[in-house]
Design a protein around this motif. Structure first.
Motif, PDB file in Angstrom:
ATOM      1  N   ALA A 302     -11.332  20.012  32.883  1.00  0.00           N
ATOM      2  CA  ALA A 302     -13.536  20.532  32.642  1.00  0.00           C
ATOM      3  C   ALA A 302     -13.758  21.761  32.607  1.00  0.00           C
ATOM      4  CB  ALA A 302     -13.745  19.663  33.644  1.00  0.00           C
ATOM      5  N   ASN A 303     -12.853  22.615  32.986  1.00  0.00           N
ATOM      6  CA  ASN A 303     -13.356  23.971  33.577  1.00  0.00           C
ATOM      7  C   ASN A 303     -13.125  24.862  32.292  1.00  0.00           C
ATOM      8  OD1 ASN A 303     -14.966  26.503  34.577  1.00  0.00           O
ATOM      9  ND2 ASN A 303     -12.691  27.255  34.129  1.00  0.00           N
ATOM     10  N   ALA A 304     -12.659  24.380  31.179  1.00  0.00           N
ATOM     11  CA  ALA A 304     -12.299  24.423  29.990  1.00  0.00           C
ATOM     12  C   ALA A 304     -13.235  24.363  28.456  1.00  0.00           C
ATOM     13  CB  ALA A 304     -10.790  24.556  29.023  1.00  0.00           C
ATOM     14  N   ILE A 305     -14.209  23.316  29.121  1.00  0.00           N
ATOM     15  CA  ILE A 305     -15.540  22.983  28.467  1.00  0.00           C
ATOM     16  C   ILE A 305     -15.766  23.243  27.457  1.00  0.00           C
ATOM     17  CG2 ILE A 305     -16.893  21.183  27.844  1.00  0.00           C
ATOM     18  CD1 ILE A 305     -14.610  19.947  27.530  1.00  0.00           C
ATOM     19  N   ARG A 306     -16.501  23.874  26.567  1.00  0.00           N
ATOM     20  CA  ARG A 306     -17.546  24.577  25.709  1.00  0.00           C
ATOM     21  C   ARG A 306     -18.811  23.536  25.683  1.00  0.00           C
ATOM     22  NH1 ARG A 306     -14.668  28.866  22.266  1.00  0.00           N
ATOM     23  NH2 ARG A 306     -14.680  30.375  23.449  1.00  0.00           N
ATOM     24  N   TRP A 307     -19.303  23.903  26.944  1.00  0.00           N
ATOM     25  CA  TRP A 307     -20.485  22.624  27.067  1.00  0.00           C
ATOM     26  C   TRP A 307     -21.298  22.899  26.060  1.00  0.00           C
ATOM     27  CZ3 TRP A 307     -19.732  18.539  28.900  1.00  0.00           C
ATOM     28  CH2 TRP A 307     -18.407  18.346  29.674  1.00  0.00           C
ATOM     29  N   GLN A 308     -21.813  24.346  25.354  1.00  0.00           N
ATOM     30  CA  GLN A 308     -23.048  24.811  24.353  1.00  0.00           C
ATOM     31  C   GLN A 308     -22.204  24.684  22.891  1.00  0.00           C
ATOM     32  OE1 GLN A 308     -25.748  24.804  24.841  1.00  0.00           O
ATOM     33  NE2 GLN A 308     -25.685  23.919  26.801  1.00  0.00           N
ATOM     34  N   PRO A 309     -23.007  24.823  21.508  1.00  0.00           N
ATOM     35  CA  PRO A 309     -21.852  25.032  20.354  1.00  0.00           C
ATOM     36  C   PRO A 309     -20.901  26.086  20.401  1.00  0.00           C
ATOM     37  CG  PRO A 309     -24.200  24.265  20.511  1.00  0.00           C
ATOM     38  CD  PRO A 309     -24.110  24.519  21.307  1.00  0.00           C
ATOM     39  N   ALA A 310     -19.975  25.756  20.366  1.00  0.00           N
ATOM     40  CA  ALA A 310     -19.146  27.171  19.379  1.00  0.00           C
ATOM     41  C   ALA A 310     -18.458  27.165  18.323  1.00  0.00           C
ATOM     42  CB  ALA A 310     -18.414  27.877  20.444  1.00  0.00           C
TER      43      ALA A 310
END
Length: 388
Positions: A302-310
């Motif tokens: 969960a901490n590794a998710i890039r919630w904003q576009p990369a």
């Protein structure tokens, strides 16, 4: 010769930076103070639009390597509030940036005309505001910047093969969530949403760099007019359309990951295509569920998710001499070259760098001269070169 990703070694001159005591490197690199080094030791040209052309001190290639950054470090002090993608850049700035891009790419293609001898690429990797500041490996400069690079293909041919499982090889065929689970719906959405007149879709085989076999499995488009087409504003409009389509897909997907059966976002570029192609697609929704369930039971994931576009978006020349545009989500790696199967291992080696420096600087100063001539900025002086 065996096809596969290559790992090359690039020497650099160690950078003398005075980082304040108690401040982490990534915190310092996000500060306005860091730009004193970019401007005073590596700056080539700046303009009233706050676009800074600079030499890459920690470069990818010592053949040709430069970047342009939209330097908002003094006007926007919040690193997370700075523009990190082209869609956030004011139109007057973007027009100047596009002309700078066109001028530099034209120079690279002029100086390196043989696609069998040199790999030429340009593009941006928007990674900067997608991780928390404290995360390890956070990209150092939270501002939109793009890259211009040339690699001698002989160097790549003689380089060691890279490990295909290297986590930085974030091409579609290796690590991309979109490619692994949603290949068909991703392409269906892109082709439904985008109304392209200039860019022409190409197959995976046509898009690949022969030597490395990359990129793999990504939506790609040929620029039929080659370098001349880059002088057409319509091309740059379509280049932005490709990015907008990617952003809609990425944001819509992670909205569903975050919240089950989330409503359609209200600031989409292509809302009809999102509703028609994505929100009623079972592959799209079940993949979102898979990622959501994983996050609920795995704190590290969960901490590794890039919630904003990369993303990484490139213009490059393949070995058939065609200019190709491609775009990929970037979930792990930081280097734009890895999309084309080139892993760069940087090593501090001042004598080896200084052997290449005169030729590299000659190219960069000639590019600067052409930009000044086109009224795209004024020269900057450093200990290594004069302002004029």
């Amino acid at each position: 010769m065996q096809r596969g990703p290559r790992e090359i070694v690039t020497p650099y001159r160690p950078i003398p930076l005075d980082v304040p005591e108690g401040m982490a490197l990534n915190e310092f690199f996000n500060s306005a103070e860091n730009f004193n080094d970019l401007v005073n030791n590596n700056g080539l040209l700046s303009n009233p639009e706050n676009l800074l052309l600079y030499r890459k001190a920690l470069g990818h290639s010592n053949e040709f390597d430069a970047s342009i950054i939209y330097n908002t470090s003094k006007s926007i002090l919040d690193p997370l509030g700075r523009p990190v993608r082209r869609t956030q850049v004011p139109e007057p700035v973007k027009r100047v940036w596009n002309r700078m891009n066109q001028t530099i790419i034209a120079y690279m293609l002029e100086q390196y005309p043989d696609p069998e001898k040199h790999l030429v690429l340009s593009g941006e990797a928007s990674l900067d505001a997608t991780w928390p500041l404290t995360a390890p490996g956070v990209p150092s400069i939270r501002m939109l910047h793009n890259h211009f690079m040339v690699f001698p293909l002989d160097d790549l041919r003689h380089a060691d093969l890279a490990d295909p499982s290297n986590p930085n090889l974030t091409d579609g065929g290796q690590h991309s969530l979109f490619e692994q689970y949603m290949h068909d719906v991703y392409r269906a959405f892109i082709h439904t949403a985008l109304d392209l007149e200039v860019l022409r879709p190409v197959s995976d085989d046509s898009a690949r760099v022969d030597l490395t076999g990359y990129p793999q499995g990504l939506p790609s488009w040929e620029i039929p007019g080659g370098a001349a087409q880059l002088r057409d504003p319509r091309f740059w409009q379509e280049y932005d359309e490709v990015l907008k389509g990617f952003l809609d897909f990425y944001r819509s997907f992670f909205a569903q990951v975050s919240t089950r059966n989330a409503p359609m976002l209200d600031d989409l570029y292509f809302p009809e295509a999102v509703e028609r192609v994505l929100l009623f697609n079972n592959d799209f929704m079940k993949t979102a569920k898979k990622v959501r369930d994983h996050c609920l039971h795995n704190a590290k994931a969960a901490n590794a998710i890039r919630w904003q576009p990369a993303f990484k978006q490139l213009i490059y020349r393949n070995q058939e001499g065609k200019l190709i545009v491609t775009i990929s989500q970037n979930s792990i790696g930081n280097a734009i070259t890895e999309l084309l199967g080139v892993v760069v291992s940087r090593v501090p080696d001042e004598p080896a760098y200084e052997e290449r420096e005169p030729e590299l600087l000659a190219h960069l100063l000639e590019v600067r001269r052409r930009l000044i001539e086109a009224d795209l900025g004024e020269g900057l002086g450093t200990p290594y070169w004069p302002a004029e």
